[in-house]
Design a protein around this motif. Structure first.
Motif, PDB file in Angstrom:
ATOM      1  N   ALA A 119     -13.725   5.195   7.376  1.00 46.80           N
ATOM      2  CA  ALA A 119     -13.025   5.172   8.948  1.00 46.80           C
ATOM      3  C   ALA A 119     -12.374   4.505   9.298  1.00 46.80           C
ATOM      4  O   ALA A 119     -11.608   3.668   9.511  1.00 46.80           O
ATOM      5  N   LYS A 120     -10.988   5.033   8.690  1.00 47.50           N
ATOM      6  CA  LYS A 120      -9.719   4.669   8.393  1.00 47.50           C
ATOM      7  C   LYS A 120      -8.781   5.430   8.356  1.00 47.50           C
ATOM      8  O   LYS A 120      -9.383   6.715   7.689  1.00 47.50           O
ATOM      9  N   ASP A 150     -13.207  13.532  -8.866  1.00 47.40           N
ATOM     10  CA  ASP A 150     -14.299  12.894  -8.185  1.00 47.40           C
ATOM     11  C   ASP A 150     -13.487  12.088  -7.373  1.00 47.40           C
ATOM     12  O   ASP A 150     -12.744  11.241  -7.276  1.00 47.40           O
ATOM     13  N   ASN A 151     -14.417  12.080  -6.149  1.00 49.45           N
ATOM     14  CA  ASN A 151     -13.525  11.239  -5.229  1.00 49.45           C
ATOM     15  C   ASN A 151     -14.676  10.668  -4.702  1.00 49.45           C
ATOM     16  O   ASN A 151     -15.042  10.217  -3.918  1.00 49.45           O
ATOM     17  N   HIS A 152     -14.371   9.474  -4.918  1.00 49.32           N
ATOM     18  CA  HIS A 152     -14.886   7.535  -5.804  1.00 49.32           C
ATOM     19  C   HIS A 152     -14.923   7.064  -3.879  1.00 49.32           C
ATOM     20  O   HIS A 152     -13.976   6.569  -3.724  1.00 49.32           O
ATOM     21  N   LEU A 153     -15.675   7.514  -2.530  1.00 49.47           N
ATOM     22  CA  LEU A 153     -14.993   6.734  -0.891  1.00 49.47           C
ATOM     23  C   LEU A 153     -15.089   5.623  -1.216  1.00 49.47           C
ATOM     24  O   LEU A 153     -16.419   5.317  -1.591  1.00 49.47           O
ATOM     25  N   GLY A 154     -14.775   4.694  -0.445  1.00 50.39           N
ATOM     26  CA  GLY A 154     -14.785   3.682  -0.714  1.00 50.39           C
ATOM     27  C   GLY A 154     -15.665   3.520   1.293  1.00 50.39           C
ATOM     28  O   GLY A 154     -14.982   2.839   2.100  1.00 50.39           O
ATOM     29  N   ASP A 155     -17.040   3.805   0.902  1.00 51.34           N
ATOM     30  CA  ASP A 155     -17.651   3.558   1.624  1.00 51.34           C
ATOM     31  C   ASP A 155     -18.791   2.795   1.612  1.00 51.34           C
ATOM     32  O   ASP A 155     -19.913   2.465   2.308  1.00 51.34           O
ATOM     33  N   TRP A 156     -18.205   1.450   0.776  1.00 52.38           N
ATOM     34  CA  TRP A 156     -19.175   0.227   0.985  1.00 52.38           C
ATOM     35  C   TRP A 156     -18.431  -0.769   1.259  1.00 52.38           C
ATOM     36  O   TRP A 156     -17.486  -1.564   0.261  1.00 52.38           O
ATOM     37  N   GLY A 157     -19.096  -2.146   1.070  1.00 52.78           N
ATOM     38  CA  GLY A 157     -18.275  -2.895   1.334  1.00 52.78           C
ATOM     39  C   GLY A 157     -18.379  -3.844   2.401  1.00 52.78           C
ATOM     40  O   GLY A 157     -18.686  -3.656   3.303  1.00 52.78           O
ATOM     41  N   THR A 158     -17.220  -5.533   1.970  1.00 56.74           N
ATOM     42  CA  THR A 158     -17.072  -6.274   2.509  1.00 56.74           C
ATOM     43  C   THR A 158     -16.379  -5.777   4.419  1.00 56.74           C
ATOM     44  O   THR A 158     -17.091  -5.969   5.264  1.00 56.74           O
ATOM     45  N   PRO A 180     -12.719   9.879  16.862  1.00 56.19           N
ATOM     46  CA  PRO A 180     -13.466   8.254  16.147  1.00 56.19           C
ATOM     47  C   PRO A 180     -12.691   7.893  15.346  1.00 56.19           C
ATOM     48  O   PRO A 180     -12.538   6.783  15.155  1.00 56.19           O
ATOM     49  N   ILE A 181     -11.382   8.597  14.598  1.00 54.37           N
ATOM     50  CA  ILE A 181     -11.052   7.695  13.290  1.00 54.37           C
ATOM     51  C   ILE A 181     -10.393   6.746  14.158  1.00 54.37           C
ATOM     52  O   ILE A 181      -9.974   5.772  13.757  1.00 54.37           O
ATOM     53  N   ARG A 182      -9.255   7.190  15.097  1.00 51.86           N
ATOM     54  CA  ARG A 182      -8.308   6.303  15.451  1.00 51.86           C
ATOM     55  C   ARG A 182      -9.492   4.972  16.584  1.00 51.86           C
ATOM     56  O   ARG A 182      -8.916   4.303  16.263  1.00 51.86           O
ATOM     57  N   HIS A 183     -10.517   4.966  17.107  1.00 52.79           N
ATOM     58  CA  HIS A 183     -10.665   4.031  17.429  1.00 52.79           C
ATOM     59  C   HIS A 183     -11.370   3.389  16.139  1.00 52.79           C
ATOM     60  O   HIS A 183     -11.292   2.717  16.821  1.00 52.79           O
ATOM     61  N   LEU A 184     -11.841   3.368  15.256  1.00 50.90           N
ATOM     62  CA  LEU A 184     -12.136   2.951  14.338  1.00 50.90           C
ATOM     63  C   LEU A 184     -11.310   2.024  13.909  1.00 50.90           C
ATOM     64  O   LEU A 184     -11.611   1.033  12.865  1.00 50.90           O
ATOM     65  N   GLY A 355       3.729   3.774  -8.236  1.00 51.17           N
ATOM     66  CA  GLY A 355       3.907   3.000  -7.596  1.00 51.17           C
ATOM     67  C   GLY A 355       4.361   2.822  -6.244  1.00 51.17           C
ATOM     68  O   GLY A 355       3.056   4.020  -5.677  1.00 51.17           O
ATOM     69  N   LEU A 356       4.395   2.013  -5.453  1.00 54.17           N
ATOM     70  CA  LEU A 356       3.753   1.776  -3.908  1.00 54.17           C
ATOM     71  C   LEU A 356       4.113   3.055  -3.020  1.00 54.17           C
ATOM     72  O   LEU A 356       5.791   3.011  -3.068  1.00 54.17           O
ATOM     73  N   VAL A 357       3.896   3.324  -1.973  1.00 51.89           N
ATOM     74  CA  VAL A 357       4.348   4.209  -0.816  1.00 51.89           C
ATOM     75  C   VAL A 357       4.670   2.559   0.248  1.00 51.89           C
ATOM     76  O   VAL A 357       4.123   2.022   1.063  1.00 51.89           O
ATOM     77  N   THR A 358       6.800   2.679   0.300  1.00 49.59           N
ATOM     78  CA  THR A 358       5.958   1.581   1.071  1.00 49.59           C
ATOM     79  C   THR A 358       7.831   2.210   2.486  1.00 49.59           C
ATOM     80  O   THR A 358       7.925   3.820   2.355  1.00 49.59           O
ATOM     81  N   ILE A 359       7.701   1.184   3.729  1.00 48.81           N
ATOM     82  CA  ILE A 359       8.171   1.798   4.848  1.00 48.81           C
ATOM     83  C   ILE A 359       8.707   1.004   5.095  1.00 48.81           C
ATOM     84  O   ILE A 359       8.741  -0.668   5.247  1.00 48.81           O
ATOM     85  N   GLY A 360      10.061   1.531   4.810  1.00 48.95           N
ATOM     86  CA  GLY A 360      12.110   1.009   4.632  1.00 48.95           C
ATOM     87  C   GLY A 360      11.864  -0.826   4.158  1.00 48.95           C
ATOM     88  O   GLY A 360      11.883  -1.807   5.155  1.00 48.95           O
ATOM     89  N   GLY A 361      10.951  -0.109   2.631  1.00 53.92           N
ATOM     90  CA  GLY A 361      11.225  -1.306   1.989  1.00 53.92           C
ATOM     91  C   GLY A 361       9.797  -2.327   2.584  1.00 53.92           C
ATOM     92  O   GLY A 361       9.410  -3.570   1.263  1.00 53.92           O
ATOM     93  N   GLU A 362       8.876  -1.942   2.975  1.00 58.35           N
ATOM     94  CA  GLU A 362       7.503  -2.783   3.435  1.00 58.35           C
ATOM     95  C   GLU A 362       6.343  -2.404   3.048  1.00 58.35           C
ATOM     96  O   GLU A 362       6.605  -0.657   3.467  1.00 58.35           O
ATOM     97  N   LYS A 363       5.679  -2.950   1.979  1.00 59.82           N
ATOM     98  CA  LYS A 363       4.415  -2.553   1.692  1.00 59.82           C
ATOM     99  C   LYS A 363       3.592  -1.904   3.281  1.00 59.82           C
ATOM    100  O   LYS A 363       3.508  -2.424   4.100  1.00 59.82           O
ATOM    101  N   MET A 364       2.788  -0.772   2.769  1.00 58.69           N
ATOM    102  CA  MET A 364       2.039  -0.696   4.830  1.00 58.69           C
ATOM    103  C   MET A 364       0.699  -1.640   4.183  1.00 58.69           C
ATOM    104  O   MET A 364       0.220  -1.534   3.414  1.00 58.69           O
ATOM    105  N   SER A 365       0.177  -1.808   5.174  1.00 56.98           N
ATOM    106  CA  SER A 365      -1.806  -2.427   5.499  1.00 56.98           C
ATOM    107  C   SER A 365      -2.111  -1.746   6.765  1.00 56.98           C
ATOM    108  O   SER A 365      -1.484  -1.640   7.413  1.00 56.98           O
ATOM    109  N   THR A 366      -3.413  -1.201   6.079  1.00 58.52           N
ATOM    110  CA  THR A 366      -4.136  -1.085   7.432  1.00 58.52           C
ATOM    111  C   THR A 366      -4.531  -2.236   8.389  1.00 58.52           C
ATOM    112  O   THR A 366      -5.195  -2.178   9.289  1.00 58.52           O
ATOM    113  N   ARG A 367      -4.484  -2.733   7.645  1.00 55.18           N
ATOM    114  CA  ARG A 367      -5.433  -4.252   8.378  1.00 55.18           C
ATOM    115  C   ARG A 367      -4.460  -4.589   9.771  1.00 55.18           C
ATOM    116  O   ARG A 367      -4.367  -5.859  10.998  1.00 55.18           O
TER     117      ARG A 367
END
Length: 554
Positions: A119-120, A150-158, A180-184, A355-367
């Motif tokens: 859903a992301k 194995d693609n261990h999908l994150g499809d459960w949780g809070t 659907p994905i953009r709306h969710l 290592g992380l992927v960053t944008i302009g030095g900032e960590k990406m956040s889906t939240r």
């Protein structure tokens, strides 16, 4: 055993027969011109004298494949014989794209990679786990291991409680059907923004997840829609990247097993209740306890990860489980693996961090909604690749397919060419750089080689004998000989960048050979066609291990 391996092995045995002790050889700098060198610093108080004495004694042994042995300072350098070059070319021409591969092994390795959250949308942040994991799968399979991806999908949780709550509050059926994905994703971001101002929203999310775990039909039906819509979107991106899995099993698959695992751990005294939650104490490992059940009796991803380990051991009997997950999860995986051992799950667990992927030095956040969507990046890379290709070759046929090969390859190679533990700051211009230190540079070397073979009118090159070789030819063949060793190094360290850097060196060496050594019409045409053919085999194979295709034309 490949020629380079025999060369190293025989040098070591000869040295050890004299010194009566084991030694390790190293690869000297290119300017030395030797294949291997023995450093004598730790072998004697007078390393330079020892190097000279050893070189004299070794020269008298007539070591197979070794042409010259020379002491330089505190090092004994080993140079190849003329026979070595011919053997290497014959090996590559005989094995073709399989040169460097290993014999089939009984060992099973499970590789857990990609694992996006349902859903992301998949962001650029998902690129690293996906392509590092696929590359390791390719490399280990090439060496003969039985790999299970194995693609261990994150499809459960809070978070699904949050999404269910968000859809109930602000969801729109028409938008869900059309995009659907953009709306969710927009609902997910909005929920976390609003929850910062309204704490009751988090309580609502927890209640929704509790209902989902307890089997509420309403919540379960809506959750299933979210999962199905997400899988459809993910597959489109995996198809673009050429990524495949043997299993796609989400966390939800292990829910019932996870509940049983908690109960069993409590009964066996491995877990205990602490402040209302169930934990596995890990003091003996010097780690904080691992929480495996919340106070409302719902599971956590740690519980489901332990259940996944149990399932994999029962189903596949692997000797090793590799988890390709970012470096920020180091502590968690130490806890997970320690808890697994306490539960009696015996396996070689490995966390392949990056290592992380960053944008302009900032960590990406889906939240917060700060992401660059992976599909957007890939489409843009393809579009730019097509533009560059058509400028270079306006009459090129099938330019759309070639642009896809070049564009996707550029993105993958850019990520894999550096050590995975380094942080990658997202820079579109660097990813799509078509000059020098890039995938198109390697691909074009392959295209150039294939063009020579087509012009010569040969489909299968054979080698009768090796004519007098120039320094450019020797250097190129020596580099080709190291490919099996580089593949093994990438497998042992679980770092694909060794192959990527090798391919850049090989492309550069081939271009020097191309510039200085006429192939068609030269007195040494047969030998040089063999060198060209061998180089194309290794370039294609190396790119394939990185999950990149080699186009026939550009």
């Amino acid at each position: 055993m490949y020629a380079i391996e025999r060369f190293e092995s025989r040098c070591k045995k000869a040295i050890e027969s004299i010194l009566k002790r084991s030694v390790e050889l190293e690869v000297p700098p290119p300017e030395i011109g030797a294949l291997f060198a023995l450093p004598c610093h730790g072998l004697s108080k007078y390393p330079e004298e020892l190097a000279g004495e050893l070189a004299s004694k070794l020269e008298s042994l007539d070591i197979d494949l070794v042409g010259k042995i020379e002491a330089r300072g505190a090092y004994v350098n080993f140079f190849p014989s003329g026979e070595f070059y011919e053997i290497v070319l014959r090996e590559i021409l005989q094995k073709g794209d399989d040169y460097g591969s290993g014999e089939k092994k009984d060992e099973v390795i499970v590789i857990d990679f990609s694992s996006p959250n349902v859903a992301k949308p998949m962001s650029v942040g998902h690129l690293r786990s996906t392509i590092i994991g696929q590359s390791l799968y390719n490399i280990l399979t090439f060496l003969g291991y039985k790999c299970i991806g194995d693609n261990h999908l994150g499809d459960w949780g809070t978070q699904f409680g949050a999404l269910l709550a968000a859809f109930e509050l602000w969801g729109n059926e028409e938008e869900l059907e059309s995009d659907p994905i953009r709306h969710l994703f927009e609902l997910y971001v909005k929920f976390h923004r609003e929850s910062e101002k309204n704490e009751r929203l988090e309580e609502l999310a927890r209640e929704k997840f509790r209902l989902l775990e307890s089997g509420s039909e309403r919540e379960k039906e809506l959750w299933k829609r979210f999962v199905d819509l997400s899988l459809r979107e993910f597959q489109r991106i995996y198809d673009l990247l050429g990524v495949k899995f043997d299993y796609v099993l989400g966390e939800s698959f292990y829910y019932s097993r996870a509940k049983r695992l908690v109960q069993r751990a409590l009964e066996q005294g491995i877990a205990k209740i602490s402040k209302g939650v169930v934990v596995i104490p890990l003091e003996e490992f010097g780690l904080p306890p691992l929480v495996i059940q919340k106070s409302d009796e719902t599971t956590l991803y740690s519980t489901r990860d332990l259940a996944t380990i149990e399932y994999r051991l029962e189903e596949f009997s692997p000797s090793k489980m590799i988890y390709v997950v970012g470096a920020e999860q180091k502590l968690y995986f130490k806890q997970l693996f320690a808890a697994a051992r306490k539960l009696g799950f015996n396996c070689n667990f490995v966390h392949v961090d990056f290592g992380l992927v960053t944008i302009g030095g900032e960590k990406m956040s889906t939240r917060r909604g700060k992401v660059v969507l992976l599909e957007d990046l890939l489409r843009e890379a393809i579009a730019k690749a097509k533009q560059v290709i058509e400028e270079r070759n306006p009459l090129l046929q099938n330019s759309d397919e070639i642009a896809k090969i070049v564009g996707i390859g550029a993105v993958i190679f850019n990520d894999l060419k550096g050590d995975r533990i380094q942080q990658v700051d997202f820079d579109l211009n660097r990813m799509l750089n078509f000059e020098g230190d890039s995938c198109p540079y390697v691909q074009y070397a392959y295209v150039r080689g294939r063009s020579i073979l087509r012009t010569a009118g040969v489909t299968k090159v054979t080698l009768e004998s090796v004519e007098l070789l120039s320094d450019y030819e020797k250097k190129l063949i020596e580099l080709l000989s190291f490919f099996p060793r580089i593949v093994k190094l990438a497998a042992e360290t679980l770092k694909p960048h060794y192959i990527a850097q090798y391919l850049l060196d090989l492309a550069e060496s081939f271009n020097s050979f191309y510039t200085h050594c006429r192939v068609i019409g030269s007195p040494n045409e047969a030998t040089r066609l063999a060198i060209v053919s061998a180089t194309t085999h290794v370039l294609k194979s190396g790119l394939s291990l990185l999950n990149i295709r080699a186009p026939e034309m550009m």
